[in-house]
Design an enzyme around this catalytic site. Structure first.
Site, PDB file in Angstrom:
ATOM      1  N   TYR A 222       0.923  -1.052   0.268  1.00  0.00           N
ATOM      2  CA  TYR A 222       0.051   0.101   0.200  1.00  0.00           C
ATOM      3  C   TYR A 222       1.402   1.231  -0.195  1.00  0.00           C
ATOM      4  O   TYR A 222       1.171   2.064  -0.696  1.00  0.00           O
ATOM      5  CB  TYR A 222      -1.064  -0.277   1.588  1.00  0.00           C
ATOM      6  CG  TYR A 222      -1.303   1.520   1.316  1.00  0.00           C
ATOM      7  CD1 TYR A 222      -2.927   1.750   0.739  1.00  0.00           C
ATOM      8  CD2 TYR A 222      -0.978   2.298   2.390  1.00  0.00           C
ATOM      9  CE1 TYR A 222      -3.879   2.225   0.277  1.00  0.00           C
ATOM     10  CE2 TYR A 222      -2.531   3.772   2.655  1.00  0.00           C
ATOM     11  CZ  TYR A 222      -3.448   3.736   1.429  1.00  0.00           C
ATOM     12  OH  TYR A 222      -3.525   4.795   1.037  1.00  0.00           O
ATOM     13  N   LYS A 226       1.429   4.176  -3.102  1.00  0.00           N
ATOM     14  CA  LYS A 226       1.063   5.794  -2.506  1.00  0.00           C
ATOM     15  C   LYS A 226       2.019   6.069  -3.053  1.00  0.00           C
ATOM     16  O   LYS A 226       1.885   7.711  -3.743  1.00  0.00           O
ATOM     17  CB  LYS A 226       0.185   5.066  -1.626  1.00  0.00           C
ATOM     18  CG  LYS A 226      -1.613   5.084  -1.174  1.00  0.00           C
ATOM     19  CD  LYS A 226      -2.381   5.962  -2.075  1.00  0.00           C
ATOM     20  CE  LYS A 226      -3.411   4.996  -1.808  1.00  0.00           C
ATOM     21  NZ  LYS A 226      -3.865   6.064  -2.977  1.00  0.00           N
ATOM     22  N   THR A 257     -15.410   6.763   8.026  1.00  0.00           N
ATOM     23  CA  THR A 257     -16.495   5.855   7.197  1.00  0.00           C
ATOM     24  C   THR A 257     -16.054   4.953   8.261  1.00  0.00           C
ATOM     25  O   THR A 257     -15.910   4.395   8.957  1.00  0.00           O
ATOM     26  CB  THR A 257     -15.413   6.015   6.183  1.00  0.00           C
ATOM     27  OG1 THR A 257     -13.667   4.637   6.389  1.00  0.00           O
ATOM     28  CG2 THR A 257     -14.407   6.608   4.891  1.00  0.00           C
TER      29      THR A 257
END
Length: 318
Positions: A222, A226, A257
């Site tokens: 990840y 990014k 979220t």
């Protein structure tokens, strides 16, 4: 990252044995508060309401303004069936833009489009897997065929990686995350840019992450993906700055979220514990991130080129 990809970590992650007491361990925050969920937040359903069961709070806001500041503009968004992508699609539509968005979860995509249209906005959904070049091309071709142009593109789709050290990380997980996040953003730009070159203008915003600036242990795929997005943004911005195409990125932190809420429950973390890791001392709402995307897309920041906007609530200033 969006919003359209299912969480692939929280269901099979075990709580480390030594991290049972009050306070947030550095490891936990790396996985969920700082990077995992800073970026994951960009992939999830807006607000605290699960989009699979109820309308989000965003969907219940006031109707669209046909003569808003983006009236006549066509906006393309990847990964907008939930989370930051969804909030941004609704925000653009509310300001008069025509929004064409994609995601893998068809039911959610159709639901978001229907809600936007029911409120007087203009939106269309297309099922797309950003890992597939032909699907990205078809997505962009469809937008041009339907609406004639692409004024603004928000490349938001992405997924997070399962927490593992580099030596323990599987090649399959590495490739899936890198292909979705980094290659997906590259492919989106590859087919968006010729459209904007032909029409002589455009704005592109890529969704990076706090993890594109800081290294976080156990989320190598990840974090690497990014970092790649942040670098790709700068390179493309330089290539097209004199072509009247502005390319920038944003870096979210801990955004509120359902995915974040699920992770908090799995790790037995409170909102206060996560919020305390951020100078702002609270979680950021998806609608706040959407406002930044709209500003970067507007006629105001005319000389902002190749810049990453810190929307972490101060995390990167520590």
């Amino acid at each position: 990252m969006t919003n359209d990809f299912e969480h692939n970590a929280s269901s099979d992650v075990k709580t480390p044995r030594r991290e049972k007491t009050i306070g947030v361990s550095r490891r936990r925050m790396m996985l969920y508060g700082g990077a995992g969920l800073a970026g994951v937040a960009a992939m999830t359903v807006g607000g605290r309401v699960d989009a699979n069961t109820q309308q989000s709070a965003v969907a219940q806001q006031v109707s669209a303004k046909p003569e808003g500041r983006f009236a006549g503009k066509v906006v393309l968004i990847t990964g907008a069936t939930s989370g930051i992508g969804e909030a941004t699609a609704r925000a653009f539509a509310k300001e008069g833009a025509t929004v064409h968005f994609c995601g893998r979860r068809e039911a959610l995509g159709e639901k978001v489009a229907q809600e936007i249209n029911a409120q007087g906005g203009k939106a269309s959904y297309q099922k797309v897997d950003v890992r597939q070049e032909e699907e990205i091309k078809a997505f962009i071709d469809t937008c041009v065929q339907k609406y004639g142009r692409i004024d603004i593109a928000f490349n938001n789709a992405g997924i997070e990686s399962s927490p593992n050290t580099v030596a323990q990380q599987s090649l399959g997980d590495w490739m899936n995350v890198m292909t979705t996040n980094a290659t997906g953003t590259f492919l989106s730009m590859k087919y968006e840019l010729p459209v904007m070159l032909k029409q002589g203008s455009g704005a592109i915003i890529n969704n990076a992450s706090v993890s594109s600036h800081v290294g976080f242990a156990t989320i190598a795929p990840y974090s690497a993906s990014k970092h790649a997005i942040a670098s790709l943004t700068k390179v493309a911005a330089l290539e097209y700055a004199d072509k009247n195409i502005r390319i920038n990125s944003i870096s979210p932190g801990a955004v509120d979220t359902p995915m974040l809420r699920r992770a908090m429950a799995a790790w037995k973390l409170s909102e206060e514990q996560i919020a305390n890791e951020y100078p702002i001392k609270r979680l950021v709402a998806p609608e706040e991130i959407a406002k930044t995307v709209l500003w970067l897309s507007s006629a105001d920041p005319t000389c902002i080129i190749g810049t990453d906007i810190d929307v972490t609530g101060g995390y990167l200033t520590k």
